[in-house]
Scaffold this motif. Structure first.
Motif, mmCIF file in Angstrom:
data_model
loop_
_atom_site.group_PDB
_atom_site.id
_atom_site.type_symbol
_atom_site.label_atom_id
_atom_site.label_comp_id
_atom_site.label_asym_id
_atom_site.label_seq_id
_atom_site.Cartn_x
_atom_site.Cartn_y
_atom_site.Cartn_z
ATOM 1 N N UNK A 1 -3.301 0.140 -21.816
ATOM 2 C CA UNK A 1 -4.245 0.620 -20.825
ATOM 3 C C UNK A 1 -5.355 1.421 -21.473
ATOM 4 N N UNK A 2 -6.598 1.118 -21.118
ATOM 5 C CA UNK A 2 -7.736 1.857 -21.645
ATOM 6 C C UNK A 2 -8.010 3.076 -20.761
ATOM 7 N N UNK A 3 -8.380 4.181 -21.411
ATOM 8 C CA UNK A 3 -8.694 5.395 -20.688
ATOM 9 C C UNK A 3 -10.135 5.310 -20.189
ATOM 10 N N UNK A 4 -10.323 5.449 -18.895
ATOM 11 C CA UNK A 4 -11.654 5.371 -18.304
ATOM 12 C C UNK A 4 -12.080 6.749 -17.832
ATOM 13 N N UNK A 5 -13.377 6.895 -17.517
ATOM 14 C CA UNK A 5 -13.882 8.175 -17.033
ATOM 15 C C UNK A 5 -13.127 8.533 -15.758
ATOM 16 N N UNK A 6 -12.487 9.702 -15.717
ATOM 17 C CA UNK A 6 -11.614 10.028 -14.589
ATOM 18 C C UNK A 6 -12.366 10.305 -13.303
ATOM 19 N N UNK A 7 -11.796 9.839 -12.210
ATOM 20 C CA UNK A 7 -12.345 10.110 -10.885
ATOM 21 C C UNK A 7 -11.191 10.461 -9.962
ATOM 22 N N UNK A 8 -11.521 11.118 -8.869
ATOM 23 C CA UNK A 8 -10.519 11.409 -7.855
ATOM 24 C C UNK A 8 -10.897 10.614 -6.611
ATOM 25 N N UNK A 9 -10.183 9.544 -6.286
ATOM 26 C CA UNK A 9 -10.522 8.750 -5.105
ATOM 27 C C UNK A 9 -10.475 9.604 -3.838
ATOM 28 N N UNK A 10 -11.403 9.351 -2.946
ATOM 29 C CA UNK A 10 -11.458 10.058 -1.668
ATOM 30 C C UNK A 10 -11.376 11.566 -1.878
ATOM 31 N N UNK A 11 -12.187 12.050 -2.782
ATOM 32 C CA UNK A 11 -12.158 13.448 -3.177
ATOM 33 C C UNK A 11 -12.411 14.372 -1.993
ATOM 34 N N UNK A 12 -11.552 15.365 -1.860
ATOM 35 C CA UNK A 12 -11.746 16.352 -0.821
ATOM 36 C C UNK A 12 -12.861 17.299 -1.233
ATOM 37 N N UNK A 13 -13.637 17.781 -0.279
ATOM 38 C CA UNK A 13 -14.763 18.658 -0.600
ATOM 39 C C UNK A 13 -14.378 20.122 -0.639
ATOM 40 N N UNK A 14 -13.185 20.440 -0.188
ATOM 41 C CA UNK A 14 -12.757 21.842 -0.201
ATOM 42 C C UNK A 14 -11.251 21.910 -0.395
ATOM 43 N N UNK A 15 -10.768 23.072 -0.778
ATOM 44 C CA UNK A 15 -9.341 23.245 -0.978
ATOM 45 C C UNK A 15 -8.605 23.128 0.352
ATOM 46 N N UNK A 16 -7.426 22.558 0.305
ATOM 47 C CA UNK A 16 -6.642 22.374 1.513
ATOM 48 C C UNK A 16 -5.841 23.631 1.821
ATOM 49 N N UNK A 17 -6.055 24.247 2.996
ATOM 50 C CA UNK A 17 -5.307 25.459 3.318
ATOM 51 C C UNK A 17 -3.818 25.206 3.499
ATOM 52 N N UNK A 18 -3.442 23.947 3.713
ATOM 53 C CA UNK A 18 -2.039 23.611 3.911
ATOM 54 C C UNK A 18 -1.219 23.947 2.683
ATOM 55 N N UNK A 19 -1.786 23.762 1.494
ATOM 56 C CA UNK A 19 -1.036 23.929 0.255
ATOM 57 C C UNK A 19 -1.180 25.318 -0.362
ATOM 58 N N UNK A 20 -2.025 26.169 0.209
ATOM 59 C CA UNK A 20 -2.215 27.494 -0.349
ATOM 60 C C UNK A 20 -1.040 28.383 0.022
ATOM 61 N N UNK A 21 -0.527 29.122 -0.963
ATOM 62 C CA UNK A 21 0.646 29.963 -0.761
ATOM 63 C C UNK A 21 0.398 31.322 -1.388
ATOM 64 N N UNK A 22 1.174 32.315 -0.964
ATOM 65 C CA UNK A 22 1.088 33.632 -1.570
ATOM 66 C C UNK A 22 1.736 33.589 -2.946
ATOM 67 N N UNK A 23 1.421 34.577 -3.773
ATOM 68 C CA UNK A 23 2.016 34.652 -5.108
ATOM 69 C C UNK A 23 3.529 34.739 -5.011
ATOM 70 N N UNK A 24 4.020 35.585 -4.109
ATOM 71 C CA UNK A 24 5.471 35.771 -3.983
ATOM 72 C C UNK A 24 6.166 34.476 -3.581
ATOM 73 N N UNK A 25 5.585 33.759 -2.606
ATOM 74 C CA UNK A 25 6.196 32.504 -2.173
ATOM 75 C C UNK A 25 6.149 31.461 -3.279
ATOM 76 N N UNK A 26 5.039 31.396 -3.996
ATOM 77 C CA UNK A 26 4.921 30.429 -5.081
ATOM 78 C C UNK A 26 5.953 30.709 -6.168
#
Length: 367
Positions: A1-26
């Motif tokens: 497999x050849x390494x190509x310029x990386x892309x993120x398909x359907x890139x989100x424009x902002x961070x998802x609040x669903x996955x954000x956690x506190x330091x203690x929980x993480x």
């Protein structure tokens, strides 16, 4: 497999609040994930940010320089005059950027990971990074070089070695000396840059952008390989011992990366958008094998498309915020009675690039 310029398909424009956690929980969730052991760890550029090495992407997943234009493998190795110009461009920029990588220090995440390696919790580490900082960190554990080589796979190679097109290897520090001897003007420029007289910034692959300074590459000399000269041929085609875009990862490295996933009970991924398919396919392989997967990364990633899969979870948090405490949780009393563990957990820098080190509002020339 050849390494190509990386892309993120359907890139989100902002961070998802669903996955954000506190330091203690993480800390709690990552500790619980690691405690059973036999974890294969995959790391990316985000792990090295606290060492002062810029990541390519910001927290929204977009390139921090929208004009980013890498040199491809076929361009670097082209033996025509056009290829020679590409090599002048690559090696001047790399010559100026490499000292910052060489002088960088492992950060708190590198040493926390080293403690997990030393304790046997993470027997296998796959890194996309070419800076060698994982290797620097694990040396504190006083493991032999063979053990380190068997436990760390540099998926995309390393900046710290150079090979000519005929395979003659050279230590990168020696190669830098060759470039300095052949280019005294640029040696002076590089020394001035270290004193802050010129604004150059290092990318994760050791490259820098200098076009904004009005600089030409035309007078940069790429020296011939001395070993080739002894064999009565001139050859100035050199390449760092890493995988370029458009170049294939070796079959041996690909197979070992798959085996590292297969031989684990679970997979932890830290500090990468997984935009490069050579890394993303390892996540897919783990999912296909029904291995539990945890991803720690700030912002969107290519992995987001798989978050609905069974056993895949993601935490939107910086590793530097949590990994020391995670290791203390996982290792328990060992952290206080084993002086090497304690040394690792008290070592490491945290000197990330400035928050405003981002070209998207006023892009520089092509990087």
């Amino acid at each position: 497999m050849r390494v190509s310029v990386p892309t993120i398909p359907a890139l989100l424009s902002a961070r998802s609040p669903v996955n954000q956690v506190s330091i203690a929980e993480a800390v709690e969730r990552v500790s619980a994930f690691l405690t059973p052991g036999n974890v294969t760890l995959i790391t990316g550029a985000g792990v090295s940010v606290d060492s002062g090495i810029r990541a390519y992407r910001g927290e929204d997943g977009r390139y921090m320089n929208p004009n980013y234009k890498p040199i491809f493998y076929h361009e670097l190795t082209d033996e025509t005059s056009k290829g020679h110009a590409f090599r002048q461009r690559y090696w001047l920029r790399s010559y100026l950027g490499y000292p910052a990588v060489r002088k960088s220090f492992p950060n708190t995440t590198h040493y926390a990971i080293a403690a997990l390696q030393y304790a046997g919790v993470v027997p296998r580490l796959i890194t996309q990074n070419v800076d060698g900082l994982h290797n620097k960190a694990i040396k504190i554990a006083q493991l032999n070089s063979v053990h380190i080589e068997e436990s760390i796979l540099e998926l995309h190679g390393t900046l710290h070695r150079v090979r000519c097109k005929y395979g003659h290897p050279t230590d990168r520090t020696i190669f830098q000396d060759w470039l300095s001897s052949a280019n005294p003007k640029w040696k002076d420029f590089a020394e001035a840059a270290t004193r802050g007289n010129n604004k150059i910034r290092t990318n994760p692959d050791g490259d820098v952008a200098i076009e904004h300074l009005g600089i030409s590459y035309d007078d940069f000399v790429v020296p011939s390989c001395p070993s080739c000269l002894q064999e009565n041929r001139r050859n100035d085609v050199h390449k760092p011992d890493l995988v370029f875009f458009g170049e294939s990862i070796s079959a041996a490295v690909k197979q070992r990366s798959y085996s590292d996933v297969e031989n684990s009970d679970r997979v932890l991924i830290i500090g990468t958008t997984l935009a490069t398919y050579s890394a993303f396919r390892l996540l897919k392989h783990a999912v296909d094998l029904k291995k539990p997967v945890m991803i720690i990364n700030v912002g969107p990633s290519r992995a987001d498309s798989l978050l609905g899969a069974e056993g895949v979870e993601k935490l939107d948090i910086a590793s530097g915020e949590i990994m020391r405490n995670v290791v203390r949780n996982v290792l328990g009393n060992r952290g206080s009675i084993d002086h090497l563990v304690e040394m690792m957990l008290s070592s490491g820098v945290r000197k990330p690039p400035l928050k405003d080190d981002d070209d998207r509002s006023a892009p520089r020339a092509a990087e």
